[in-house]
Design a protein around this motif. Structure first.
Motif, PDB file in Angstrom:
ATOM      1  N   GLU A  40     -52.854  15.117  -9.825  1.00 56.41           N
ATOM      2  CA  GLU A  40     -52.613  16.548 -10.017  1.00 56.41           C
ATOM      3  C   GLU A  40     -51.191  16.920  -9.613  1.00 56.41           C
ATOM      4  O   GLU A  40     -50.524  17.704 -10.307  1.00 56.41           O
ATOM      5  CB  GLU A  40     -53.625  17.365  -9.219  1.00 56.41           C
ATOM      6  N   ALA A  41     -50.713  16.366  -8.510  1.00 66.16           N
ATOM      7  CA  ALA A  41     -49.342  16.648  -8.081  1.00 66.16           C
ATOM      8  C   ALA A  41     -48.336  16.172  -9.123  1.00 66.16           C
ATOM      9  O   ALA A  41     -47.366  16.870  -9.446  1.00 66.16           O
ATOM     10  CB  ALA A  41     -49.066  15.994  -6.734  1.00 66.16           C
ATOM     11  N   ALA A  42     -48.577  14.982  -9.678  1.00 62.64           N
ATOM     12  CA  ALA A  42     -47.679  14.460 -10.705  1.00 62.64           C
ATOM     13  C   ALA A  42     -47.751  15.306 -11.966  1.00 62.64           C
ATOM     14  O   ALA A  42     -46.724  15.568 -12.608  1.00 62.64           O
ATOM     15  CB  ALA A  42     -48.040  13.008 -11.019  1.00 62.64           C
ATOM     16  N   PHE A  43     -48.948  15.755 -12.318  1.00 61.88           N
ATOM     17  CA  PHE A  43     -49.121  16.589 -13.511  1.00 61.88           C
ATOM     18  C   PHE A  43     -48.367  17.906 -13.382  1.00 61.88           C
ATOM     19  O   PHE A  43     -47.677  18.338 -14.318  1.00 61.88           O
ATOM     20  CB  PHE A  43     -50.605  16.854 -13.743  1.00 61.88           C
ATOM     21  N   PHE A  44     -48.476  18.543 -12.230  1.00 62.36           N
ATOM     22  CA  PHE A  44     -47.873  19.869 -12.065  1.00 62.36           C
ATOM     23  C   PHE A  44     -46.369  19.821 -11.793  1.00 62.36           C
ATOM     24  O   PHE A  44     -45.692  20.846 -11.928  1.00 62.36           O
ATOM     25  CB  PHE A  44     -48.580  20.625 -10.939  1.00 62.36           C
ATOM     26  N   THR A  45     -45.849  18.669 -11.437  1.00 66.31           N
ATOM     27  CA  THR A  45     -44.400  18.582 -11.170  1.00 66.31           C
ATOM     28  C   THR A  45     -43.613  18.040 -12.361  1.00 66.31           C
ATOM     29  O   THR A  45     -42.400  18.223 -12.426  1.00 66.31           O
ATOM     30  CB  THR A  45     -44.110  17.705  -9.947  1.00 66.31           C
ATOM     31  N   THR A  46     -44.287  17.394 -13.303  1.00 67.16           N
ATOM     32  CA  THR A  46     -43.549  16.859 -14.446  1.00 67.16           C
ATOM     33  C   THR A  46     -43.114  17.985 -15.380  1.00 67.16           C
ATOM     34  O   THR A  46     -43.813  19.003 -15.523  1.00 67.16           O
ATOM     35  CB  THR A  46     -44.388  15.829 -15.233  1.00 67.16           C
ATOM     36  N   THR A  47     -41.959  17.816 -15.989  1.00 68.44           N
ATOM     37  CA  THR A  47     -41.459  18.798 -16.949  1.00 68.44           C
ATOM     38  C   THR A  47     -41.533  18.263 -18.380  1.00 68.44           C
ATOM     39  O   THR A  47     -41.100  18.942 -19.302  1.00 68.44           O
ATOM     40  CB  THR A  47     -39.994  19.153 -16.619  1.00 68.44           C
ATOM     41  N   ASP A  48     -42.070  17.071 -18.522  1.00 65.75           N
ATOM     42  CA  ASP A  48     -42.161  16.432 -19.833  1.00 65.75           C
ATOM     43  C   ASP A  48     -43.589  16.559 -20.359  1.00 65.75           C
ATOM     44  O   ASP A  48     -44.551  16.194 -19.666  1.00 65.75           O
ATOM     45  CB  ASP A  48     -41.769  14.961 -19.724  1.00 65.75           C
ATOM     46  N   ALA A  49     -43.738  17.085 -21.564  1.00 65.45           N
ATOM     47  CA  ALA A  49     -45.066  17.326 -22.115  1.00 65.45           C
ATOM     48  C   ALA A  49     -45.852  16.030 -22.296  1.00 65.45           C
ATOM     49  O   ALA A  49     -47.062  15.983 -22.032  1.00 65.45           O
ATOM     50  CB  ALA A  49     -44.944  18.050 -23.454  1.00 65.45           C
ATOM     51  N   GLU A  50     -45.171  14.980 -22.737  1.00 63.45           N
ATOM     52  CA  GLU A  50     -45.866  13.700 -22.922  1.00 63.45           C
ATOM     53  C   GLU A  50     -46.356  13.146 -21.594  1.00 63.45           C
ATOM     54  O   GLU A  50     -47.482  12.640 -21.500  1.00 63.45           O
ATOM     55  CB  GLU A  50     -44.935  12.703 -23.608  1.00 63.45           C
ATOM     56  N   ASP A  51     -45.522  13.224 -20.557  1.00 61.27           N
ATOM     57  CA  ASP A  51     -45.954  12.784 -19.232  1.00 61.27           C
ATOM     58  C   ASP A  51     -47.123  13.627 -18.743  1.00 61.27           C
ATOM     59  O   ASP A  51     -48.047  13.117 -18.087  1.00 61.27           O
ATOM     60  CB  ASP A  51     -44.800  12.883 -18.237  1.00 61.27           C
ATOM     61  N   GLY A  52     -47.087  14.919 -19.062  1.00 61.75           N
ATOM     62  CA  GLY A  52     -48.197  15.780 -18.666  1.00 61.75           C
ATOM     63  C   GLY A  52     -49.504  15.331 -19.279  1.00 61.75           C
ATOM     64  O   GLY A  52     -50.547  15.290 -18.602  1.00 61.75           O
ATOM     65  N   ARG A  53     -49.478  14.985 -20.556  1.00 64.05           N
ATOM     66  CA  ARG A  53     -50.692  14.485 -21.215  1.00 64.05           C
ATOM     67  C   ARG A  53     -51.135  13.160 -20.602  1.00 64.05           C
ATOM     68  O   ARG A  53     -52.336  12.898 -20.465  1.00 64.05           O
ATOM     69  CB  ARG A  53     -50.445  14.319 -22.718  1.00 64.05           C
ATOM     70  N   PHE A  54     -50.172  12.330 -20.242  1.00 66.01           N
ATOM     71  CA  PHE A  54     -50.451  11.029 -19.614  1.00 66.01           C
ATOM     72  C   PHE A  54     -51.254  11.226 -18.326  1.00 66.01           C
ATOM     73  O   PHE A  54     -52.305  10.603 -18.122  1.00 66.01           O
ATOM     74  CB  PHE A  54     -49.113  10.341 -19.355  1.00 66.01           C
ATOM     75  N   TYR A  55     -50.775  12.120 -17.458  1.00 66.07           N
ATOM     76  CA  TYR A  55     -51.477  12.355 -16.191  1.00 66.07           C
ATOM     77  C   TYR A  55     -52.793  13.089 -16.419  1.00 66.07           C
ATOM     78  O   TYR A  55     -53.788  12.848 -15.714  1.00 66.07           O
ATOM     79  CB  TYR A  55     -50.580  13.131 -15.233  1.00 66.07           C
ATOM     80  N   SER A  56     -52.826  13.976 -17.405  1.00 62.12           N
ATOM     81  CA  SER A  56     -54.062  14.685 -17.713  1.00 62.12           C
ATOM     82  C   SER A  56     -55.141  13.725 -18.192  1.00 62.12           C
ATOM     83  O   SER A  56     -56.316  13.816 -17.778  1.00 62.12           O
ATOM     84  CB  SER A  56     -53.792  15.748 -18.775  1.00 62.12           C
TER      85      SER A  56
END
Length: 219
Positions: free
Chosen positions: A188-204
């Motif tokens: 969750e911390a990695a998801f909310f701190t990333t600014t890259d949409a692809e990385d966000g999907r990765f952590y999600s």
């Protein structure tokens, strides 16, 4: 990379007291005459990957001695870092040596531990999928590290959430020793701190996998 380079230099220092072999025990079908000559005469740091892969096929089991293997070990591990040598055959030889009671000096044991901890750190940064494989297959334990020491390094690693996410996406299973709540916090911390949409999907995606895993059995 400097930590790993320093560890490799430490290997050459610690194992530099082992004399290079003057003969190598082998059957004619195990090594070609030119390969034996190169192993005996070429400078250690110049031994090519193909030659050492050929040597590793039967090294210690039927080719050469423990002292031979120790003399080549710094170069073998240097090539491990560049992916020219695989971990499995080196790890199995080190495990075999311990089972047979073959000895290392104190400085050699310390240099090996330093190297493999640095190598583990390198895998966590650069090759998370292989770090997971080496952990699950027990390869790092074969070289003398404990699972608890490896997990402790991962737990404290700056890259821990990314490694965890890759592991979940690859095989869907985190280390069973770790509390799920803490792992959820990492992702969750990695998801909310990333600014890259692809990385966000990765952590999600990793979070969804974690949420749907059955709870590990209580020991």
């Amino acid at each position: 990379m400097s930590e790993l380079q320093d560890a490799i230099a430490g290997l050459y220092t610690a194992f530099g007291t082992v004399p290079r072999p003057t003969v190598i025990r082998h059957e004619p079908y195990e090594l070609q005459p030119g390969e034996v000559t190169a192993l005996l005469e070429r400078p250690l740091r110049e031994l090519p990957p193909g030659l050492l892969r050929s040597y590793l096929c039967d090294a210690l089991f039927t080719v050469g001695t423990w002292d031979d293997f120790r003399s080549f070990l710094p170069r073998l591990l240097e090539l491990l870092v560049t992916d020219d040598i695989e971990l499995d055959p080196v790890a199995s030889r080190l495990a075999y040596a311990r089972e047979r009671g073959y000895r290392l000096t104190g400085p050699q044991e310390a240099a090996l531990e330093t190297f493999f901890l640095s190598y583990w750190n390198h895998l966590l940064w650069h090759v998370p999928w292989y770090a997971d494989l080496a952990l699950r297959w027990g390869l790092m334990e074969q070289v003398g590290l404990t699972r608890s020491a490896l997990l402790a390094r991962w737990w404290a690693h700056p890259n821990r959430a990314l490694v965890l996410a890759e592991v979940l996406l690859l095989n869907g299973t985190p280390p069973p020793e770790w509390p799920r709540a803490a792992l959820r916090d990492w992702l969750e911390a990695a998801f909310f701190t990333t600014t890259d949409a692809e990385d966000g999907r990765f952590y999600s995606d990793a979070l969804l996998i974690l949420e749907h895993l059955p709870e590990p059995p209580v020991p």
